[in-house]
Structure formats: structure tokens, C-alpha cells
Design a protein around this motif. Structure first.
Motif, PDB file in Angstrom:
ATOM      1  N   VAL A   1      10.774   8.055   6.683  1.00  0.00           N
ATOM      2  CA  VAL A   1       9.921   7.020   7.263  1.00  0.00           C
ATOM      3  C   VAL A   1       9.428   6.140   6.119  1.00  0.00           C
ATOM      4  CG1 VAL A   1       7.896   6.529   8.676  1.00  0.00           C
ATOM      5  CG2 VAL A   1       9.221   8.622   9.072  1.00  0.00           C
ATOM      6  N   PRO A   2       9.867   4.894   6.014  1.00  0.00           N
ATOM      7  CA  PRO A   2       9.504   4.060   4.862  1.00  0.00           C
ATOM      8  C   PRO A   2       7.995   3.861   4.746  1.00  0.00           C
ATOM      9  CG  PRO A   2      11.320   3.082   6.080  1.00  0.00           C
ATOM     10  CD  PRO A   2      10.788   4.198   6.925  1.00  0.00           C
ATOM     11  N   PRO A   3       7.391   4.251   3.608  1.00  0.00           N
ATOM     12  CA  PRO A   3       5.956   4.022   3.403  1.00  0.00           C
ATOM     13  C   PRO A   3       5.718   2.676   2.705  1.00  0.00           C
ATOM     14  CG  PRO A   3       6.796   5.856   2.044  1.00  0.00           C
ATOM     15  CD  PRO A   3       7.957   5.071   2.528  1.00  0.00           C
ATOM     16  N   PHE A   4       4.617   2.038   3.045  1.00  0.00           N
ATOM     17  CA  PHE A   4       4.173   0.805   2.402  1.00  0.00           C
ATOM     18  C   PHE A   4       2.704   0.998   2.022  1.00  0.00           C
ATOM     19  CE2 PHE A   4       7.660  -0.283   5.086  1.00  0.00           C
ATOM     20  CZ  PHE A   4       8.267  -1.412   4.579  1.00  0.00           C
ATOM     21  N   VAL A   5       2.297   0.444   0.893  1.00  0.00           N
ATOM     22  CA  VAL A   5       0.915   0.576   0.442  1.00  0.00           C
ATOM     23  C   VAL A   5       0.223  -0.776   0.514  1.00  0.00           C
ATOM     24  CG1 VAL A   5      -0.604   1.119  -1.495  1.00  0.00           C
ATOM     25  CG2 VAL A   5       1.422   2.527  -1.055  1.00  0.00           C
ATOM     26  N   LEU A   6      -0.937  -0.809   1.185  1.00  0.00           N
ATOM     27  CA  LEU A   6      -1.732  -2.030   1.284  1.00  0.00           C
ATOM     28  C   LEU A   6      -2.527  -2.228  -0.001  1.00  0.00           C
ATOM     29  CD1 LEU A   6      -0.932  -1.436   4.228  1.00  0.00           C
ATOM     30  CD2 LEU A   6      -3.178  -2.284   4.916  1.00  0.00           C
ATOM     31  N   ALA A   7      -2.503  -3.436  -0.524  1.00  0.00           N
ATOM     32  CA  ALA A   7      -3.166  -3.735  -1.800  1.00  0.00           C
ATOM     33  C   ALA A   7      -4.645  -3.997  -1.595  1.00  0.00           C
ATOM     34  CB  ALA A   7      -2.512  -4.934  -2.477  1.00  0.00           C
ATOM     35  N   VAL A   8      -5.382  -2.958  -1.276  1.00  0.00           N
ATOM     36  CA  VAL A   8      -6.835  -3.035  -1.167  1.00  0.00           C
ATOM     37  C   VAL A   8      -7.416  -2.269  -2.337  1.00  0.00           C
ATOM     38  CG1 VAL A   8      -8.855  -2.486   0.217  1.00  0.00           C
ATOM     39  CG2 VAL A   8      -6.737  -3.183   1.338  1.00  0.00           C
ATOM     40  N   GLY A   9      -8.290  -2.895  -3.106  1.00  0.00           N
ATOM     41  CA  GLY A   9      -8.832  -2.235  -4.285  1.00  0.00           C
ATOM     42  C   GLY A   9      -7.729  -1.971  -5.295  1.00  0.00           C
ATOM     43  N   SER A  10      -7.510  -0.698  -5.612  1.00  0.00           N
ATOM     44  CA  SER A  10      -6.479  -0.325  -6.578  1.00  0.00           C
ATOM     45  C   SER A  10      -5.135  -0.065  -5.918  1.00  0.00           C
ATOM     46  CB  SER A  10      -6.916   0.931  -7.341  1.00  0.00           C
ATOM     47  OG  SER A  10      -7.075   2.021  -6.435  1.00  0.00           O
ATOM     48  N   GLY A  11      -4.962  -0.553  -4.695  1.00  0.00           N
ATOM     49  CA  GLY A  11      -3.735  -0.283  -3.947  1.00  0.00           C
ATOM     50  C   GLY A  11      -2.473  -0.710  -4.665  1.00  0.00           C
ATOM     51  N   ALA A  12      -2.498  -1.857  -5.367  1.00  0.00           N
ATOM     52  CA  ALA A  12      -1.306  -2.338  -6.065  1.00  0.00           C
ATOM     53  C   ALA A  12      -0.893  -1.364  -7.162  1.00  0.00           C
ATOM     54  CB  ALA A  12      -1.560  -3.726  -6.643  1.00  0.00           C
ATOM     55  N   ALA A  13      -1.856  -0.856  -7.908  1.00  0.00           N
ATOM     56  CA  ALA A  13      -1.554   0.101  -8.977  1.00  0.00           C
ATOM     57  C   ALA A  13      -1.000   1.398  -8.398  1.00  0.00           C
ATOM     58  CB  ALA A  13      -2.804   0.374  -9.802  1.00  0.00           C
ATOM     59  N   VAL A  14      -1.556   1.832  -7.273  1.00  0.00           N
ATOM     60  CA  VAL A  14      -1.082   3.062  -6.637  1.00  0.00           C
ATOM     61  C   VAL A  14       0.351   2.872  -6.140  1.00  0.00           C
ATOM     62  CG1 VAL A  14      -1.420   4.617  -4.680  1.00  0.00           C
ATOM     63  CG2 VAL A  14      -3.387   3.845  -6.007  1.00  0.00           C
ATOM     64  N   ALA A  15       0.631   1.724  -5.533  1.00  0.00           N
ATOM     65  CA  ALA A  15       1.985   1.455  -5.044  1.00  0.00           C
ATOM     66  C   ALA A  15       2.989   1.503  -6.187  1.00  0.00           C
ATOM     67  CB  ALA A  15       2.025   0.087  -4.357  1.00  0.00           C
ATOM     68  N   ALA A  16       2.641   0.910  -7.318  1.00  0.00           N
ATOM     69  CA  ALA A  16       3.541   0.902  -8.472  1.00  0.00           C
ATOM     70  C   ALA A  16       3.757   2.306  -9.012  1.00  0.00           C
ATOM     71  CB  ALA A  16       2.980  -0.008  -9.558  1.00  0.00           C
ATOM     72  N   ALA A  17       2.683   3.066  -9.131  1.00  0.00           N
ATOM     73  CA  ALA A  17       2.778   4.419  -9.689  1.00  0.00           C
ATOM     74  C   ALA A  17       3.625   5.341  -8.821  1.00  0.00           C
ATOM     75  CB  ALA A  17       1.383   5.005  -9.871  1.00  0.00           C
TER      76      ALA A  17
ATOM     77  N   GLY B   1       6.017   4.210  -6.765  1.00  0.00           N
ATOM     78  CA  GLY B   1       7.313   3.600  -6.490  1.00  0.00           C
ATOM     79  C   GLY B   1       7.491   3.182  -5.048  1.00  0.00           C
ATOM     80  N   LEU B   2       6.430   2.593  -4.464  1.00  0.00           N
ATOM     81  CA  LEU B   2       6.463   2.213  -3.054  1.00  0.00           C
ATOM     82  C   LEU B   2       6.303   0.710  -2.878  1.00  0.00           C
ATOM     83  CD1 LEU B   2       4.202   5.051  -1.564  1.00  0.00           C
ATOM     84  CD2 LEU B   2       6.708   4.981  -1.734  1.00  0.00           C
ATOM     85  N   PRO B   3       6.725   0.174  -1.748  1.00  0.00           N
ATOM     86  CA  PRO B   3       6.541  -1.250  -1.460  1.00  0.00           C
ATOM     87  C   PRO B   3       5.065  -1.610  -1.388  1.00  0.00           C
ATOM     88  CG  PRO B   3       8.129  -0.270   0.043  1.00  0.00           C
ATOM     89  CD  PRO B   3       7.468   0.863  -0.677  1.00  0.00           C
ATOM     90  N   LEU B   4       4.761  -2.853  -1.745  1.00  0.00           N
ATOM     91  CA  LEU B   4       3.385  -3.346  -1.770  1.00  0.00           C
ATOM     92  C   LEU B   4       3.197  -4.409  -0.699  1.00  0.00           C
ATOM     93  CD1 LEU B   4       0.596  -3.662  -3.278  1.00  0.00           C
ATOM     94  CD2 LEU B   4       1.716  -5.475  -4.608  1.00  0.00           C
ATOM     95  N   VAL B   5       2.089  -4.290   0.040  1.00  0.00           N
ATOM     96  CA  VAL B   5       1.698  -5.320   1.004  1.00  0.00           C
ATOM     97  C   VAL B   5       0.401  -5.936   0.511  1.00  0.00           C
ATOM     98  CG1 VAL B   5       1.140  -5.829   3.413  1.00  0.00           C
ATOM     99  CG2 VAL B   5       2.726  -3.962   2.865  1.00  0.00           C
ATOM    100  N   ILE B   6       0.422  -7.241   0.258  1.00  0.00           N
ATOM    101  CA  ILE B   6      -0.737  -7.913  -0.327  1.00  0.00           C
ATOM    102  C   ILE B   6      -1.031  -9.198   0.429  1.00  0.00           C
ATOM    103  CG2 ILE B   6       0.703  -9.121  -2.047  1.00  0.00           C
ATOM    104  CD1 ILE B   6      -1.689  -8.744  -4.017  1.00  0.00           C
ATOM    105  N   GLY B   7      -2.299  -9.464   0.663  1.00  0.00           N
ATOM    106  CA  GLY B   7      -2.694 -10.640   1.412  1.00  0.00           C
ATOM    107  C   GLY B   7      -2.693 -11.898   0.554  1.00  0.00           C
ATOM    108  N   ALA B   8      -2.268 -13.007   1.152  1.00  0.00           N
ATOM    109  CA  ALA B   8      -2.349 -14.302   0.478  1.00  0.00           C
ATOM    110  C   ALA B   8      -3.823 -14.696   0.408  1.00  0.00           C
ATOM    111  CB  ALA B   8      -1.547 -15.349   1.242  1.00  0.00           C
ATOM    112  N   ALA B   9      -4.386 -14.678  -0.781  1.00  0.00           N
ATOM    113  CA  ALA B   9      -5.822 -14.859  -0.953  1.00  0.00           C
ATOM    114  C   ALA B   9      -6.177 -16.280  -1.356  1.00  0.00           C
ATOM    115  CB  ALA B   9      -6.341 -13.875  -2.009  1.00  0.00           C
ATOM    116  N   ARG B  10      -7.471 -16.580  -1.258  1.00  0.00           N
ATOM    117  CA  ARG B  10      -7.950 -17.892  -1.704  1.00  0.00           C
ATOM    118  C   ARG B  10      -7.667 -18.070  -3.187  1.00  0.00           C
ATOM    119  NH1 ARG B  10     -12.311 -15.747   0.950  1.00  0.00           N
ATOM    120  NH2 ARG B  10     -13.449 -15.502  -1.003  1.00  0.00           N
TER     121      ARG B  10
END
Length: 398
Positions: free
Chosen positions: A164-180, A182-191
Motif C-alpha cells: 500500500v503506497p505510503p505518502f507523508v504530509l509535510a506538516v512540521g517536520s514531515g518533509a524531513a521524515v519523508a526523506a529519512a 524514503g517516502l513520497p512527500l505531499v506539500i501544500g503550495a504556500a503563500r
């Protein structure tokens, strides 16, 4: 019509089941299911639902339950969560829930995961989690994935051995966790696009491919999961055949069977970074009309930031007739800054530019209008402009 060459990434949909003033929550949930059917008809790649607890203006509180309803009402579109907030749950239970989903709807389920906890003390107490529960997200994620790999402390059925493909939401340290992990990153287009692009750059630079552990025994009596069946340049080697063909349409193996051609054969983890950028976008026959569509959600967001509660959607005309306080106006304007709106060609151009600037592999679109018919019209116009009905879903994602 807009040239499809301008937007060459998959387009998917996130729906949070927002409620409208004076309407019961159940209606919003039924509209989510109907909207998923419409998104499938239009050719979008995925349809994800979200998790929010005790929020007056959001009915989507049980994403895996709602995902089951969506998957049951559709036949081809991938269905997932954007996301399940892992600190609110025991990883074993989450693994079991997604194992059930993947067994019932093989080859169609995505597992989007976030680290947020309840926004108020009362909600966190009711959930049985502390304010610092998000700090353990990485460890929880490891435990969750171990159940699928067959290396957990107990054997999670029917999850063990499924992909089941996992994706990590980039909330807080989510981007770093996704990288560590080896999972896909979901990040919101921010201001602040600079910060978003920096987070994406760091994710790509620190990404470490994940090797799935071999299960101690195959699930459901099936043979061992297949090795990745090839590499696609854009997906960084994420295996699988392109398109929505195969088991979801009844042409491949059924149930828990897995193999090179099976619904759960492809590896769940990418060999290279994969970035999904989430965008709030509205399309109408004129830029002025499109601008109106996002006002209800922007106002509810402003109320949430100034009064602490996300309220049901109001008609845009009613909101524009209000005299906002200085604080409300600032919050409202801030909410509008991260939204895109315009004609189909204008928004397609904006999205293509966003993809170019960020290197996004996929776009996750969201829009919450007061009138659901306006939302459907927006997605239909964008689907036609972007040519999504003619673009295969990346098989590497499932």
C-alpha cells in the motif's frame, strides 16, 4: 483548448467534506462520495479524503471509513487519505485498516499519513493524546511500515505482505521524515513559496531510498511479492505498469494474489524522491467568477484563525457583504494568497508554472465551494484544459 503539453503531471483530488451552513454533516459526506464518482469520470488520478476531529465545518472525521465508501462507489480511480493523522491512532490499527481496504480494493489504495494532533486541549484529551504526540511520528511510521513488511512485533492481518503506497504530509517536520524514510512527500503550495521550495529541495537532497523487508510469510496464501518490474524515468524507478488497467477493471488477479501483473505486485516505495504539491485552485468562465468560488473557504479559514473554530461554508455574497474587523480582513487576505483562480487556460498555465518552479511530480487539487455544482464545473473545465482524461495514472503508485 489548452495544450496538454503544458501540464504533463498527474492531477489528483483532495476533498475534506466541508459542510454548508444549515446543512447536516451527512449531506457533506454523501457529496464527497458523489464527487469521487465525478472525479473518476473526469479522469483524475486519485481521490483522497482527510481527518479532522470535532470541527464544526468539517464532516470528514474517519478517513479510512470514508475511503471505503468512496472506493466502493468507484471502480478505477485510486482512493486514499490526505491523511490519517498517525499520532491519533495506534499504528497496528492503522495497518489493519489499510490492509482491509487494500484487500477489498486491490491496487487502488493510497495511505497518506500526517503528524497533526487535535487543535484544542479538549479534542486531544478526547483522543487520548498529548500536545507533543507528534514528536513520535517518525517512530510510529517505522512501526506502521514494519507491519506491512512483516517485521512488526505482531503479524498484522490482512496488511502483512500487501503493498500500500505510503505518502507523508509535510506538516512540521514531515518533509524531513519523508526523506529519512524514503517516502513520497505531499506539500501544500504556500503563500511563502520560497520556504516551500526550500523544504522540497532539502527533501530531495536528503532522500534515502527505502528497502522493504521481505515478509516472513506471504499474506493470504499468495506467493512472494514480485520485484519491481521496471523503471520509469519520471517516477524515479517506482515500479509498475502505467494506467488504470488491471485488477480494478477486472482483468488481473483478484483478492490477495500478487505478482508482476497483480494489483499489489509493484513496490510500495519509490527509488527516488517523489513530490506531490497540493493546490487550492478554482476555474470558471471568467476570472471574476472563479474568484468568488474560493471566498467561502477563505472566510471559514479566517474565522478559524481569529476565533479558533472552522465554521460551515457561507454563500460568497453573504461574506462579501460583511464588515470585517482588521484582524478578520488580514486573516481572510492571507487565506486568499495561497489560492489560484481564473479561467481554465489561466489556471492551467499557473499550474504548469508551479510544476516548473518546484519540479512537482504530481498536483493534488482541492476546492470547496458553497454550491457543489460550481466545484464540479471547475474541475470539469480544468480537466478539459489539462487533458487529464487522456493521461495515464502512474502505475508506479500502485
Amino acid at each position: 483548448m489548452t495544450s496538454t503539453r503544458r501540464l504533463q503531471v498527474p492531477l489528483s483530488v483532495l476533498d475534506r467534506s466541508l459542510t454548508r451552513e444549515g446543512e447536516p454533516s451527512g449531506r457533506a459526506l454523501r457529496e464527497t462520495v458523489r464527487f469521487a464518482q465525478q472525479a473518476e469520470e473526469l479522469g483524475f488520478s486519485r481521490f483522497w479524503v482527510s481527518e479532522h476531529h470535532a470541527v464544526p465545518g468539517i464532516a470528514g472525521s474517519a478517513p479510512t471509513v470514508l475511503a471505503a465508501a468512496v472506493a466502493s462507489a468507484t471502480s478505477r480511480i485510486r482512493v486514499g487519505t490526505g491523511g490519517v493523522m498517525l499520532p491519533n491512532h495506534q499504528p497496528l490499527v492503522v495497518a489493519e485498516q489499510f490492509g482491509v481496504l487494500a484487500s477489498l480494493f486491490p491496487g487502488r489504495i493510497d495511505m497518506g499519513l500526517g503528524r497533526s494532533v487535535g487543535f484544542t486541549d479538549g479534542v486531544r484529551k478526547a483522543l487520548g493524546v498529548g500536545k507533543d504526540a507528534a514528536d513520535g511520528f517518525s517512530e510510529q511510521l517505522s512501526e506502521l511500515l514494519a507491519y506491512f513488511d512483516g517485521t512488526g512485533t505482531v503479524r498484522a492481518r490482512p496488511a502483512e505482505g500487501l503493498r500500500v503506497p505510503p505518502f507523508v504530509l509535510a506538516v512540521g517536520s514531515g518533509a524531513a521524515v519523508a526523506a529519512a524514510h524514503g517516502l513520497p512527500l505531499v506539500i501544500g503550495a504556500a503563500r511563502d513559496e520560497r520556504r516551500m521550495r526550500e523544504a522540497i529541495d532539502v527533501y530531495r537532497e536528503t532522500f534515502r531510498p527505502r528497502e522493504a523487508a521481505a515478509p516472513s510469510a506471504p499474506a493470504d496464501g499468495a506467493g512472494p511479492a514480485a520485484e519491481p518490474a521496471g523503471a520509469d524515468a519520471r517516477q524515479g524507478g517506482w515500479a509498475g505498469a502505467a494506467g488504470l488497467s488491471g485488477a480494478p477493471d477486472g482483468d488481473g488477479p483478484s483478492g490477495g494474489e500478487r505478482g508482476a501483473a497483480g494489483p499489489d505486485g509493484p513496490a510500495a516505495y519509490p527509488a527516488a524522491p517523489y513530490v506531490v504539491v497540493a493546490v487550492n485552485a478554482a476555474v470558471a468562465d471568467s476570472r471574476e467568477r472563479a474568484e468568488l468560488l474560493q471566498i467561502p473557504e477563505a472566510w471559514s479559514t479566517a474565522v478559524s484563525r481569529t476565533r479558533g473554530t472552522f465554521t460551515p461554508l457561507l454563500p460568497p455574497e453573504e461574506i462579501l457583504s460583511r464588515v470585517m474587523s482588521q484582524k478578520e480582513r488580514a486573516a481572510f487576505d492571507a487565506a486568499r494568497q495561497s489560492q489560484l483562480w481564473g479561467t481554465a487556460d489561466e489556471v492551467a498555465d499557473e499550474l504548469a508554472s508551479l510544476v516548473s518552479r518546484t519540479g512537482a511530480d504530481e498536483l493534488l487539487l482541492t476546492l470547496n465551494t458553497h454550491d457543489p455544482a460550481d466545484r464540479l464545473d471547475s474541475y470539469r473545465r480544468l480537466a478539459e484544459a489539462a487533458g487529464v482524461a487522456r493521461r495515464p495514472v502512474p502505475g508506479a503508485l500502485g
